[in-house]
Scaffold this motif. Structure first.
Motif, PDB file in Angstrom:
ATOM      1  N   ALA A   1       0.862  -1.184   0.000  1.00  0.00           N
ATOM      2  CA  ALA A   1       0.000   0.000   0.000  1.00  0.00           C
ATOM      3  C   ALA A   1       0.902   1.240   0.000  1.00  0.00           C
ATOM      4  O   ALA A   1       1.815   1.348   0.816  1.00  0.00           O
TER       5      ALA A   1
ATOM      6  N   LEU B   1       1.299   5.405   0.139  1.00  0.00           N
ATOM      7  CA  LEU B   1       0.755   6.728   0.462  1.00  0.00           C
ATOM      8  C   LEU B   1       1.743   7.775  -0.023  1.00  0.00           C
ATOM      9  O   LEU B   1       2.927   7.724   0.316  1.00  0.00           O
TER      10      LEU B   1
ATOM     11  N   VAL C   1      -6.116   4.753  -8.218  1.00  0.00           N
ATOM     12  CA  VAL C   1      -5.643   5.504  -7.054  1.00  0.00           C
ATOM     13  C   VAL C   1      -6.836   6.188  -6.390  1.00  0.00           C
ATOM     14  O   VAL C   1      -7.872   6.422  -7.014  1.00  0.00           O
ATOM     15  N   THR C   2      -6.664   6.493  -5.122  1.00  0.00           N
ATOM     16  CA  THR C   2      -7.666   7.245  -4.366  1.00  0.00           C
ATOM     17  C   THR C   2      -7.009   8.481  -3.787  1.00  0.00           C
ATOM     18  O   THR C   2      -5.899   8.402  -3.231  1.00  0.00           O
TER      19      THR C   2
ATOM     20  N   LEU D   1      -6.975  11.241  -1.005  1.00  0.00           N
ATOM     21  CA  LEU D   1      -7.456  11.527   0.343  1.00  0.00           C
ATOM     22  C   LEU D   1      -7.186  12.982   0.692  1.00  0.00           C
ATOM     23  O   LEU D   1      -6.202  13.571   0.235  1.00  0.00           O
TER      24      LEU D   1
ATOM     25  N   ILE E   1      -3.507  13.458  -0.646  1.00  0.00           N
ATOM     26  CA  ILE E   1      -2.703  12.270  -0.378  1.00  0.00           C
ATOM     27  C   ILE E   1      -3.150  11.173  -1.339  1.00  0.00           C
ATOM     28  O   ILE E   1      -4.333  10.827  -1.405  1.00  0.00           O
TER      29      ILE E   1
ATOM     30  N   PHE F   1      -3.416   7.445  -2.481  1.00  0.00           N
ATOM     31  CA  PHE F   1      -3.391   6.089  -1.934  1.00  0.00           C
ATOM     32  C   PHE F   1      -3.513   5.092  -3.084  1.00  0.00           C
ATOM     33  O   PHE F   1      -4.374   5.222  -3.949  1.00  0.00           O
ATOM     34  N   CYS F   2      -2.632   4.090  -3.078  1.00  0.00           N
ATOM     35  CA  CYS F   2      -2.632   3.104  -4.148  1.00  0.00           C
ATOM     36  C   CYS F   2      -2.128   1.767  -3.615  1.00  0.00           C
ATOM     37  O   CYS F   2      -1.204   1.730  -2.796  1.00  0.00           O
ATOM     38  N   THR F   3      -2.733   0.672  -4.069  1.00  0.00           N
ATOM     39  CA  THR F   3      -2.296  -0.674  -3.690  1.00  0.00           C
ATOM     40  C   THR F   3      -1.733  -1.375  -4.915  1.00  0.00           C
ATOM     41  O   THR F   3      -2.362  -1.379  -5.978  1.00  0.00           O
TER      42      THR F   3
END
Length: 281
Positions: free
Chosen positions: A199, A201, A222-223, A225, A238, A240-242
């Motif tokens: 994960a 950030l 991606v998300t 935040l 920010i 966020f990606c997995t």
């Protein structure tokens, strides 16, 4: 299209496979060297050593009251798949009773017995089941008394090792403890280690460029935040990606290429479920 049942053929097959591995561990590695296993299986082996009661029968006897209580108190689906696991373990232990001794060295038997047992248990747990016994007791204690499962199983296994040392000497008890410890490590690895992800950030002022690059070059969603700097009080986006572990070097290169001042945090992740990863069952 028909809805996929939670008790799928694949899930039941894997529970049976895990139970078979555990049975082979008991009869092929542990029993020839007077070692014990963990939980109800370990107690059943102890009764076998002391009173010559068949292990498979003892597993059934000890599990009957546990399943009666568990059926009333916890998730029915878990109880059903655990019942399948318990019955299959008992049957496989009976069927593999005459296995040859795989290794003469007690240390090798300790190691490989723990590995094979942990592999089997890990497969069963990954399919949201168990082989009954202490696992069900631990779930009940956690649900109704907020008692940690790990602590419960540790105390039970410690008692098994203590009893083992009284009857068979400290040396075999220590080997049993090593086997149980290896079992625990392998269970964790099977449940989490085989499905590890990363994960990411990212805090960057160039979030549009970084987001676009990740989605088009790594092909991962991606998300964004909402964040706020603790010192500056500035609003931050920010990312966020997995990702899969092998994509880590590439994504780091992409981020720094677009913003050399980006702040990157990499976290371990397991059991990632969703689009692009594991499907929901």
């Amino acid at each position: 299209m028909a809805r996929k049942t939670t008790l799928s053929v694949k899930r039941i097959f894997l529970v049976l496979l895990g139970s078979l591995f555990m049975a082979i561990s008991v009869n092929g590695f542990l029993i020839p060297h007077k070692l014990l296993s963990s939980g109800v299986t370990g107690i059943s082996i102890l009764f076998n050593y002391l009173l010559d009661i068949p292990i498979s029968l003892m597993i059934l006897i000890l599990n009957i009251p546990i399943f009666i209580v568990g059926y009333k108190l916890i998730n029915r689906e878990f109880i059903i798949i655990s019942f399948i696991g318990m019955i299959s373990l008992s049957i496989f232990i009976s069927l593999t009773d005459n296995l040859p001794i795989f290794v003469d060295d007690v240390l090798l038997a300790t190691i490989f017995g723990g590995v094979l047992s942990g592999l089997g248990a890990g497969i069963v747990f990954t399919n949201r089941g168990s082989t009954g016994g202490m696992d069900i007791i631990a779930v009940i204690l956690r649900k109704y008394f907020s008692i940690n499962i790990g602590n419960t199983l540790f105390i039970i296994n410690a008692l098994i090792v203590l009893i083992s040392s009284f009857f068979f000497g400290i040396k075999l008890a220590l080997y049993t403890m090593i086997s149980i410890y290896i079992n625990t490590i392998v269970v964790d690895k099977v449940q989490e280690g085989l499905d590890r992800k990363k994960a990411i950030l990212v805090i960057t002022n160039k979030y549009d460029e970084v987001t676009y690059a990740i989605m088009n070059q790594i092909h991962r969603g991606v998300t964004l935040l909402e964040g706020k700097g603790g010192f500056t009080k500035d609003s931050k986006k920010i990312i966020f990606c997995t990702i899969a572990p092998f994509q880590l070097a590439k994504i780091r290169e992409i981020i720094l290429k677009n913003d050399q001042n980006a702040f990157i945090t990499v976290l371990d992740a397991a059991e990632v479920v969703g689009k692009g990863f594991k499907n929901k069952e």
